[in-house]
Design a protein around this motif. Structure first.
Motif, PDB file in Angstrom:
ATOM      1  N   TYR A  31       0.841  -1.205   0.000  1.00  0.00           N
ATOM      2  CA  TYR A  31       0.000   0.000   0.000  1.00  0.00           C
ATOM      3  C   TYR A  31       0.874   1.253   0.000  1.00  0.00           C
ATOM      4  O   TYR A  31       0.627   2.212  -0.742  1.00  0.00           O
ATOM      5  CB  TYR A  31      -0.921   0.009   1.218  1.00  0.00           C
ATOM      6  N   LEU A  32       1.897   1.244   0.853  1.00  0.00           N
ATOM      7  CA  LEU A  32       2.809   2.387   0.923  1.00  0.00           C
ATOM      8  C   LEU A  32       3.630   2.498  -0.358  1.00  0.00           C
ATOM      9  O   LEU A  32       3.845   3.606  -0.874  1.00  0.00           O
ATOM     10  CB  LEU A  32       3.731   2.247   2.128  1.00  0.00           C
ATOM     11  N   ALA A  33       4.094   1.362  -0.879  1.00  0.00           N
ATOM     12  CA  ALA A  33       4.888   1.383  -2.110  1.00  0.00           C
ATOM     13  C   ALA A  33       4.081   1.972  -3.267  1.00  0.00           C
ATOM     14  O   ALA A  33       4.606   2.731  -4.091  1.00  0.00           O
ATOM     15  CB  ALA A  33       5.363  -0.030  -2.448  1.00  0.00           C
ATOM     16  N   ILE A  34       2.805   1.638  -3.341  1.00  0.00           N
ATOM     17  CA  ILE A  34       1.933   2.202  -4.377  1.00  0.00           C
ATOM     18  C   ILE A  34       1.825   3.714  -4.209  1.00  0.00           C
ATOM     19  O   ILE A  34       1.919   4.475  -5.181  1.00  0.00           O
ATOM     20  CB  ILE A  34       0.529   1.552  -4.315  1.00  0.00           C
ATOM     21  N   PHE A  35       1.640   4.155  -2.968  1.00  0.00           N
ATOM     22  CA  PHE A  35       1.534   5.584  -2.673  1.00  0.00           C
ATOM     23  C   PHE A  35       2.773   6.338  -3.159  1.00  0.00           C
ATOM     24  O   PHE A  35       2.675   7.431  -3.745  1.00  0.00           O
ATOM     25  CB  PHE A  35       1.346   5.777  -1.169  1.00  0.00           C
ATOM     26  N   PRO A  42       1.666   8.127 -13.364  1.00  0.00           N
ATOM     27  CA  PRO A  42       0.207   7.998 -13.370  1.00  0.00           C
ATOM     28  C   PRO A  42      -0.214   6.582 -12.978  1.00  0.00           C
ATOM     29  O   PRO A  42       0.460   5.609 -13.335  1.00  0.00           O
ATOM     30  CB  PRO A  42      -0.167   8.325 -14.820  1.00  0.00           C
ATOM     31  N   PRO A  43      -1.324   6.439 -12.254  1.00  0.00           N
ATOM     32  CA  PRO A  43      -1.679   5.157 -11.633  1.00  0.00           C
ATOM     33  C   PRO A  43      -1.821   3.967 -12.572  1.00  0.00           C
ATOM     34  O   PRO A  43      -1.265   2.895 -12.314  1.00  0.00           O
ATOM     35  CB  PRO A  43      -3.009   5.475 -10.930  1.00  0.00           C
ATOM     36  N   PHE A  44      -2.546   4.118 -13.666  1.00  0.00           N
ATOM     37  CA  PHE A  44      -2.773   2.966 -14.539  1.00  0.00           C
ATOM     38  C   PHE A  44      -1.516   2.592 -15.323  1.00  0.00           C
ATOM     39  O   PHE A  44      -1.276   1.412 -15.591  1.00  0.00           O
ATOM     40  CB  PHE A  44      -3.942   3.235 -15.494  1.00  0.00           C
ATOM     41  N   LEU A  45      -0.706   3.588 -15.672  1.00  0.00           N
ATOM     42  CA  LEU A  45       0.562   3.276 -16.339  1.00  0.00           C
ATOM     43  C   LEU A  45       1.497   2.548 -15.377  1.00  0.00           C
ATOM     44  O   LEU A  45       2.202   1.614 -15.763  1.00  0.00           O
ATOM     45  CB  LEU A  45       1.232   4.556 -16.846  1.00  0.00           C
ATOM     46  N   MET A  46       1.497   2.970 -14.119  1.00  0.00           N
ATOM     47  CA  MET A  46       2.337   2.311 -13.117  1.00  0.00           C
ATOM     48  C   MET A  46       1.897   0.867 -12.917  1.00  0.00           C
ATOM     49  O   MET A  46       2.718  -0.059 -12.938  1.00  0.00           O
ATOM     50  CB  MET A  46       2.270   3.071 -11.792  1.00  0.00           C
ATOM     51  N   ALA A  47       0.581   0.667 -12.733  1.00  0.00           N
ATOM     52  CA  ALA A  47       0.069  -0.689 -12.531  1.00  0.00           C
ATOM     53  C   ALA A  47       0.327  -1.555 -13.763  1.00  0.00           C
ATOM     54  O   ALA A  47       0.690  -2.731 -13.642  1.00  0.00           O
ATOM     55  CB  ALA A  47      -1.425  -0.642 -12.223  1.00  0.00           C
ATOM     56  N   GLY A  48       0.151  -0.964 -14.946  1.00  0.00           N
ATOM     57  CA  GLY A  48       0.405  -1.717 -16.172  1.00  0.00           C
ATOM     58  C   GLY A  48       1.845  -2.172 -16.278  1.00  0.00           C
ATOM     59  O   GLY A  48       2.124  -3.334 -16.591  1.00  0.00           O
ATOM     60  N   ALA A  49       2.774  -1.257 -16.006  1.00  0.00           N
ATOM     61  CA  ALA A  49       4.193  -1.610 -16.059  1.00  0.00           C
ATOM     62  C   ALA A  49       4.526  -2.682 -15.033  1.00  0.00           C
ATOM     63  O   ALA A  49       5.252  -3.647 -15.325  1.00  0.00           O
ATOM     64  CB  ALA A  49       5.039  -0.363 -15.828  1.00  0.00           C
ATOM     65  N   ILE A  53       5.670  -6.425 -16.531  1.00  0.00           N
ATOM     66  CA  ILE A  53       7.058  -6.843 -16.275  1.00  0.00           C
ATOM     67  C   ILE A  53       7.096  -8.071 -15.374  1.00  0.00           C
ATOM     68  O   ILE A  53       7.793  -9.054 -15.661  1.00  0.00           O
ATOM     69  CB  ILE A  53       7.859  -5.689 -15.645  1.00  0.00           C
ATOM     70  N   ALA A  54       6.330  -8.036 -14.267  1.00  0.00           N
ATOM     71  CA  ALA A  54       6.315  -9.179 -13.346  1.00  0.00           C
ATOM     72  C   ALA A  54       5.780 -10.426 -14.046  1.00  0.00           C
ATOM     73  O   ALA A  54       6.304 -11.532 -13.860  1.00  0.00           O
ATOM     74  CB  ALA A  54       5.468  -8.859 -12.125  1.00  0.00           C
ATOM     75  N   GLY A  55       4.739 -10.254 -14.866  1.00  0.00           N
ATOM     76  CA  GLY A  55       4.166 -11.389 -15.583  1.00  0.00           C
ATOM     77  C   GLY A  55       5.136 -11.994 -16.579  1.00  0.00           C
ATOM     78  O   GLY A  55       5.249 -13.220 -16.694  1.00  0.00           O
ATOM     79  N   LEU A  56       5.856 -11.141 -17.300  1.00  0.00           N
ATOM     80  CA  LEU A  56       6.846 -11.639 -18.267  1.00  0.00           C
ATOM     81  C   LEU A  56       7.981 -12.380 -17.566  1.00  0.00           C
ATOM     82  O   LEU A  56       8.416 -13.442 -18.032  1.00  0.00           O
ATOM     83  CB  LEU A  56       7.405 -10.465 -19.081  1.00  0.00           C
ATOM     84  N   VAL A 233       8.366   1.039  -7.701  1.00  0.00           N
ATOM     85  CA  VAL A 233       7.864   0.138  -8.746  1.00  0.00           C
ATOM     86  C   VAL A 233       8.667  -1.151  -8.769  1.00  0.00           C
ATOM     87  O   VAL A 233       8.114  -2.251  -8.875  1.00  0.00           O
ATOM     88  CB  VAL A 233       7.904   0.821 -10.130  1.00  0.00           C
ATOM     89  N   ILE A 234       9.990  -1.030  -8.658  1.00  0.00           N
ATOM     90  CA  ILE A 234      10.845  -2.224  -8.622  1.00  0.00           C
ATOM     91  C   ILE A 234      10.479  -3.090  -7.416  1.00  0.00           C
ATOM     92  O   ILE A 234      10.429  -4.325  -7.510  1.00  0.00           O
ATOM     93  CB  ILE A 234      12.338  -1.818  -8.577  1.00  0.00           C
TER      94      ILE A 234
END
Length: 318
Positions: A31-35, A42-49, A53-56, A233-234
């Motif tokens: 939760y804190l890392a997301i904050f 931007p939130p959706f670009l961050m979540a998408g990345a 990346i994690a999925g790949l 993000v990492i």
């Protein structure tokens, strides 16, 4: 994913403790890392990345372990559950953290185990015949309603966007439960790790498309990107999406589901504490009482459920 499972009859106590620490602390700290991450991204670009990346990474790891890619029908089912779980459920949380404190968000997300009971239609006969479960549900949702009462650090009624954010979190919690139940009752081919990688890539793709369509690319600037956001993000990719999940899978193979599921009680407490310690979010007695009430309801439901259905594996919540 099977290669991370220890084959010895008695797994290392230190390894078990480390795995539980990963679930309790790492998942609670996301939760804190997301904050921190969405301060410059931007939130959706961050979540998408994060999820792509994690999925790949996880997909490549599974392939190197000799695991096969599922068939098209299975991929479509896995992707659908991933969109419910990780796009609506988790990316929705990422968007909400622009407007609500991490601690309050974690308190609302703590209701996820209650939604499992309400939405698992196949188990209604068992769940609602048990007075303790019904009592636990009422207690849990009374805790949520208490967030609207009295004085609090965040008045959900003082702005339209805060109230919308609250309902987005509730919708995300419901979709997390629906996605988990869909994955449970709609069989699909593939190993646990392979399914998780496909879920993350599907959710990440939808998140990225949503961010692009809503103009987040125009809002994003490489020049304003801070090292803190990059590291956050990492952290979400490596610890939140990979290490935390692997720890969950391994613990489910060596410890009872009811014990592993206790992370759902601890994560919001960790999130509230870290929000106060690092993000300087105020913790009010109002929030503490609401959290205690919600967790009391969740504990009553889960322990009663375990007595009725001892072999029913609990699904993960964040």
């Amino acid at each position: 994913m099977s290669s991370i499972i220890i084959t010895k009859n008695a797994p290392s106590r230190a390894l078990v403790i480390a795995a539980f620490a990963a679930l309790y602390i790492i998942w609670g700290s996301t939760y804190l890392a997301i904050f921190i991450a969405i301060k410059n991204i931007p939130p959706f670009l961050m979540a998408g990345a994060r999820f792509i990346i994690a999925g790949l990474v996880l997909y490549i790891w599974c392939r190197l372990q000799g695991q096969s890619t599922p068939d098209i029908k299975s991929i479509s089912r896995i992707s659908f559950s991933g969109i419910l779980l990780l796009f609506i459920g988790n990316s929705g949380l990422v968007w909400v953290e622009q407007y609500l404190p991490t601690g309050l968000s974690a308190i609302i997300i703590a209701t996820v185990p209650l939604w499992f009971v309400i939405l698992d239609k196949r188990q209604w006969k068992f769940h609602f015949a048990n007075k303790q479960i019904v009592f636990g549900l009422l207690i849990g949702f009374a805790g949520v309603l208490s967030l609207f009462a009295g004085n609090s650090q965040v008045n959900l009624f003082d702005s339209k966007i805060k109230l919308i954010s609250f309902f987005v979190l509730v919708l995300g919690s419901i979709c997390w439960a629906i996605g988990s139940l869909y994955a449970k009752y709609k069989p699909s081919n593939g190993s646990t790790g392979m399914k998780a990688s496909i879920q993350m890539m599907a959710a990440g793709t939808v998140s990225f498309i949503t961010g692009t369509g809503s103009g987040e690319l125009q809002q994003f600037s490489w020049g304003s990107l801070s090292m803190q956001s990059v590291m956050a993000v990492i952290y979400l990719i490596t610890f939140g999406s990979l290490i935390g999940y692997m720890s969950f899978v391994w613990l489910m193979s060596v410890r009872p589901p009811s014990l592993v599921g206790t992370y759902a009680y601890v994560n919001p407490v960790v999130a509230v504490f870290l929000g106060w310690l690092v993000a300087h979010e105020q913790i009010t007695w109002h929030q503490v009482i609401a959290l205690v009430i919600i967790l009391a309801g969740v504990i009553i439901v889960n322990f009663s459920k375990e007595k009725i259905l001892p072999n029913d594996s609990k699904k993960l919540a964040r």
